[in-house]
Enzyme design. Structure first.
Site, PDB file in Angstrom:
ATOM      1  N   HIS A  19      -5.496   2.598  -1.587  1.00 29.40           N
ATOM      2  CA  HIS A  19      -4.235   2.265  -1.599  1.00 29.40           C
ATOM      3  C   HIS A  19      -4.064   1.337  -0.434  1.00 29.40           C
ATOM      4  O   HIS A  19      -5.107   1.292   0.602  1.00 29.40           O
ATOM      5  CB  HIS A  19      -3.253   3.189  -1.636  1.00 29.40           C
ATOM      6  N   HIS A  22      -5.059   2.450   3.227  1.00 29.36           N
ATOM      7  CA  HIS A  22      -6.552   2.476   3.556  1.00 29.36           C
ATOM      8  C   HIS A  22      -6.817   1.123   3.946  1.00 29.36           C
ATOM      9  O   HIS A  22      -7.650   0.834   4.578  1.00 29.36           O
ATOM     10  CB  HIS A  22      -7.394   2.854   2.418  1.00 29.36           C
ATOM     11  N   CYS A 127      -5.181  23.820   4.314  1.00 30.99           N
ATOM     12  CA  CYS A 127      -4.709  22.669   3.604  1.00 30.99           C
ATOM     13  C   CYS A 127      -5.894  21.877   2.891  1.00 30.99           C
ATOM     14  O   CYS A 127      -6.523  21.049   3.720  1.00 30.99           O
ATOM     15  CB  CYS A 127      -3.909  21.546   4.156  1.00 30.99           C
ATOM     16  N   CYS A 130      -5.956  18.050   3.246  1.00 28.34           N
ATOM     17  CA  CYS A 130      -6.383  17.468   4.714  1.00 28.34           C
ATOM     18  C   CYS A 130      -7.827  17.763   4.983  1.00 28.34           C
ATOM     19  O   CYS A 130      -8.661  17.391   5.877  1.00 28.34           O
ATOM     20  CB  CYS A 130      -5.381  18.126   5.745  1.00 28.34           C
ATOM     21  N   CYS A 151       1.712  22.601   4.582  1.00 28.72           N
ATOM     22  CA  CYS A 151       0.885  21.508   5.430  1.00 28.72           C
ATOM     23  C   CYS A 151       1.961  20.678   6.069  1.00 28.72           C
ATOM     24  O   CYS A 151       2.769  19.858   5.362  1.00 28.72           O
ATOM     25  CB  CYS A 151       0.104  20.791   4.616  1.00 28.72           C
ATOM     26  N   HIS A 154       1.136  17.154   4.422  1.00 32.05           N
ATOM     27  CA  HIS A 154       1.114  16.853   2.684  1.00 32.05           C
ATOM     28  C   HIS A 154       2.481  17.728   2.201  1.00 32.05           C
ATOM     29  O   HIS A 154       2.783  17.378   0.904  1.00 32.05           O
ATOM     30  CB  HIS A 154       0.010  17.199   2.081  1.00 32.05           C
ATOM     31  N   LYS A 302       5.289   8.354   4.184  1.00 25.65           N
ATOM     32  CA  LYS A 302       3.925   7.990   3.913  1.00 25.65           C
ATOM     33  C   LYS A 302       3.393   7.636   2.929  1.00 25.65           C
ATOM     34  O   LYS A 302       3.282   8.379   1.780  1.00 25.65           O
ATOM     35  CB  LYS A 302       3.084   9.227   4.903  1.00 25.65           C
ATOM     36  N   LYS A 305      -2.223   9.289  -1.366  1.00 24.79           N
ATOM     37  CA  LYS A 305      -2.750   9.505  -2.679  1.00 24.79           C
ATOM     38  C   LYS A 305      -1.971  10.574  -3.326  1.00 24.79           C
ATOM     39  O   LYS A 305      -1.768  10.700  -4.641  1.00 24.79           O
ATOM     40  CB  LYS A 305      -4.246   9.880  -2.591  1.00 24.79           C
TER      41      LYS A 305
HETATM   42  N1  MSP Z   1     -12.068  11.219   5.179  1.00 20.91           N
HETATM   43  C1  MSP Z   1     -11.128  11.412   6.358  1.00 20.91           C
HETATM   44  C2  MSP Z   1     -11.469  10.408   7.499  1.00 20.91           C
HETATM   45  C3  MSP Z   1     -12.749  10.925   8.104  1.00 20.91           C
HETATM   46  S1  MSP Z   1     -13.252   9.745   9.455  1.00 20.91           S
HETATM   47  C4  MSP Z   1     -14.747  10.533  10.035  1.00 20.91           C
HETATM   48  C5  MSP Z   1      -9.671  10.845   5.849  1.00 20.91           C
HETATM   49  N2  MSP Z   1      -9.459   9.944   4.992  1.00 20.91           N
HETATM   50  S2  MSP Z   1      -8.367   9.682   4.181  1.00 20.91           S
HETATM   51  O1  MSP Z   1      -8.718   8.630   3.097  1.00 20.91           O
HETATM   52  O2  MSP Z   1      -7.397  10.381   3.922  1.00 20.91           O
HETATM   53  O3  MSP Z   1      -7.753   8.557   5.235  1.00 20.91           O
HETATM   54  C6  MSP Z   1      -8.163   7.902   6.166  1.00 20.91           C
HETATM   55  C7  MSP Z   1      -7.342   6.669   6.708  1.00 20.91           C
HETATM   56  O4  MSP Z   1      -6.622   6.101   6.096  1.00 20.91           O
HETATM   57  C8  MSP Z   1      -6.230   7.341   7.843  1.00 20.91           C
HETATM   58  O5  MSP Z   1      -6.770   7.822   9.024  1.00 20.91           O
HETATM   59  C9  MSP Z   1      -5.540   5.954   7.933  1.00 20.91           C
HETATM   60  O6  MSP Z   1      -6.383   5.135   9.065  1.00 20.91           O
HETATM   61  C10 MSP Z   1      -5.499   5.176   6.963  1.00 20.91           C
HETATM   62  N3  MSP Z   1      -4.556   5.597   5.885  1.00 20.91           N
HETATM   63  C11 MSP Z   1      -4.306   6.664   4.960  1.00 20.91           C
HETATM   64  N4  MSP Z   1      -2.767   6.209   4.637  1.00 20.91           N
HETATM   65  C12 MSP Z   1      -2.418   5.540   5.229  1.00 20.91           C
HETATM   66  C13 MSP Z   1      -1.080   4.988   5.339  1.00 20.91           C
HETATM   67  N5  MSP Z   1      -0.051   5.290   4.713  1.00 20.91           N
HETATM   68  N6  MSP Z   1      -0.728   4.100   6.502  1.00 20.91           N
HETATM   69  C14 MSP Z   1      -1.453   3.842   7.139  1.00 20.91           C
HETATM   70  N7  MSP Z   1      -2.958   4.116   7.217  1.00 20.91           N
HETATM   71  C15 MSP Z   1      -3.053   5.156   6.374  1.00 20.91           C
HETATM   72  O7  MSP Z   1      -8.845  11.293   6.456  1.00 20.91           O
END
Ligand code: MSP
Length: 519
Positions: A19, A22, A127, A130, A151, A154, A302, A305
């Site tokens: 999304h 990311h 969680c 997380c 959590c 979440h 926030k 997913k």
């Molecule tokens: N897999 C772990 C990270 C492991 S790194 C060794 C993880 N993954 S995640 O897919 O849940 O999210 C990773 C990153 O995506 C977050 O830290 C952030 O950088 C970015 N984001 C996810 N959702 C976000 C927003 N809503 N806004 C901005 N960044 C966000 O955590």
């Protein structure tokens, strides 16, 4: 002095397709990589997918497929999204790859051999979203009155897990972590986020469980075949796998520890406390720099997913009439993220804000400048672009803009960098409005002003190329230059006077057609 710049994004979970949250981390890292290439640094940009753990196992079970099938599907969606957004990593790492299993086992074996890992029983609140344990103090009270806390990220009930597994002696690294976090310049930016990590360390570190017995979807523990590593403890090591940890010491030494980790504020504890401690335990230096950004919020929540507010990048690049999303194009979306969402604080996503930014910066300041200049060059100069004036009033402004843009990119402040670059466009548009070359008869005055404006377009095409991946090449072509602005070097190629004049200038269709502001 050219240096070495190794930039990473977090690796993304493969429970679903990407999304905009990311995309935000990834576009920022991609733009930084492009900027550092522009200044002549040796650059390496890593992103990838985090494929192990209970969360992925459960999603696969729900869908009646195997975890690797789930990972293959989602990882391909991330790859497609990055291709759509012109994100060009040097390496896309999947943690299910054999090279990553090998590096994880090598690094953690080293930690084990050094005596920093021991066996114990652990029980705690977990969680699954997380993939993290929480202390009772971390949890939110359930507003529905449920006994189990929620959590903090979440807002879903946590689960009680009890396991006998392997523990990392994190507590033994308290002093070294504190010294590292308080070193100057700070390895964690902004300062508030450094303080947050410091708070975790000063609050008293508990040893942490780094393996799971109840799961098979993970990297096997080399000294205990009945367990796999806890997903975070393989995931963090991806940054070392990519540069050859355990297999290519020369390459590893070339890049480590010159790393810049771009992370969201939700994963500070893992990156700013656990990861440096693991590296210290393995006899390696902690990372050079961590830059922490806030969340993209939708109506104050926030984007995630598990929330219903997730938007896919493609919905904003190509438009989505069903949701009233405009077609911003790749440049429009990248520019919005980098200019409107300041790196650091949370930022609200607003379609109206995106359209206003697009119309102001791209359609008006940049697109209209190109259209005006090419129209007047066609009319007054027979379509041949004149050279800029060496003593142009814009020359000094351009020099200031180069300095300010460079300083902001170096400080991981893309929004300020683009602001600085756009100042040159604004000043040029003002100059044109004063001089009104379209009203003046052909002659040296008209040539001078138009030459200056063409020179500005050349300079801005270079300076904006880390953010905009499409328009700079097109501007370059239309003003008669050959080659690629992204292949230029800052500061040499942005010195005033580089536009040679005498080149054919093309009058084309609008570079950024104006978008309608939603009602
Ligand atoms: N897999 C772990 C990270 C492991 S790194 C060794 C993880 N993954 S995640 O897919 O849940 O999210 C990773 C990153 O995506 C977050 O830290 C952030 O950088 C970015 N984001 C996810 N959702 C976000 C927003 N809503 N806004 C901005 N960044 C966000 O955590």
């Amino acid at each position: 002095m050219p240096g070495r710049f190794y930039v990473t994004t977090p690796i993304y979970y493969v429970n679903d397709a990407p999304h905009l949250g990311h995309a935000y981390s990834t576009i920022t890292a991609d733009a930084l990589a492009r900027w550092h290439r522009l200044v002549g640094d040796e650059v390496r940009f890593l992103t990838g997918t985090d494929e192990h753990g209970l969360k992925i196992q459960r999603v696969a079970d729900e869908r009646g497929i195997t975890p690797i099938e789930q990972a293959d599907w989602a990882s391909a969606r991330f790859g497609e999204a990055w291709a759509l957004l012109d994100v060009e990593p040097d390496d896309f790492l999947r943690t299910s790859e054999p090279r990553h299993h090998a590096a994880t086992q090598a690094l953690l074996q080293k930690v084990y051999d050094a005596g920093h890992i021991y066996s114990a029983t652990y029980s705690g609140w977990y969680c699954v979203s997380c993939e993290a344990y929480y202390t009772p103090d971390d949890l939110l009270a359930d507003p529905a009155g449920g006994e189990v806390g929620l959590c903090p990220i979440h807002e879903r009930p946590v689960e009680q897990l009890t396991e006998e597994n392997w523990f990392f002696r994190l507590s033994a690294f308290t002093e070294r972590l504190e010294a590292w976090l308080t070193s100057d310049p700070s390895p964690v930016r902004p300062a508030g986020k450094r303080n947050e990590a410091l708070g975790v360390v000063r609050g008293g570190l508990q040893d942490i469980s780094i393996t799971r017995r109840s799961l098979t979807w993970g990297v096997p523990v080399p000294w205990d075949a009945a367990q796999v590593f806890y997903v975070w403890f393989d995931a963090l090591i991806n940054y070392a796998t990519s540069i050859g940890y355990g297999t290519d010491p020369e390459q590893f030494d070339r890049w480590w520890p010159h790393v810049h980790h771009i992370i969201g504020k939700d994963i500070i504890r893992f990156h700013c406390v656990y990861w440096p401690a693991m590296l210290m335990a393995a006899g390696e230096d902690p990372p050079h720099q961590l830059d922490v950004h806030g969340f993209l919020l939708v109506g104050g929540a926030k984007m995630s997913k598990t929330a219903a507010n997730k938007v896919a990048p493609v919905q904003l690049v190509g438009g989505d009439p069903e949701h009233d999303f405009p077609a911003l194009g790749v440049d429009g979306l990248r520019h919005h993220f980098l200019h409107d969402q300041r790196f650091g604080p949370d930022g609200d996503l607003s379609v109206e804000g995106m359209v206003v930014r697009y119309n102001t910066d791209l359609a008006n300041n940049l697109g209209n400048l190109l259209a005006r200049v090419s129209t007047v060059v066609a009319k007054q100069c027979n379509g041949t672009g004149p050279a800029p004036r060496p003593d142009s009033p814009l020359a000094a402004i351009a020099a200031e803009v180069v300095v300010a843009t460079s300083a902001a990119w170096s400080a991981v402040a893309p929004s300020e960098a683009l602001d600085a670059t756009w100042r040159l466009l604004r000043e040029t548009n003002s100059l044109l409005e004063e001089a009104e070359p379209w009203k003046v008869d052909p002659g040296p005055d008209v040539d001078g002003v138009l030459g200056d404006a063409l020179e500005v377009l050349r300079i801005v095409a270079i300076l904006a190329s880390p953010a905009l991946t499409r328009a700079p090449t097109e501007i370059w072509r239309r003003i008669g230059l050959t080659g690629d602005p992204a292949a230029c070097r800052v500061p040499d190629d942005v010195a005033w006077g580089g536009y040679p004049g005498g080149l054919p200038v093309e009058k084309g269709t609008p570079l950024f057609p104006r978008l309608k502001v939603p009602d």
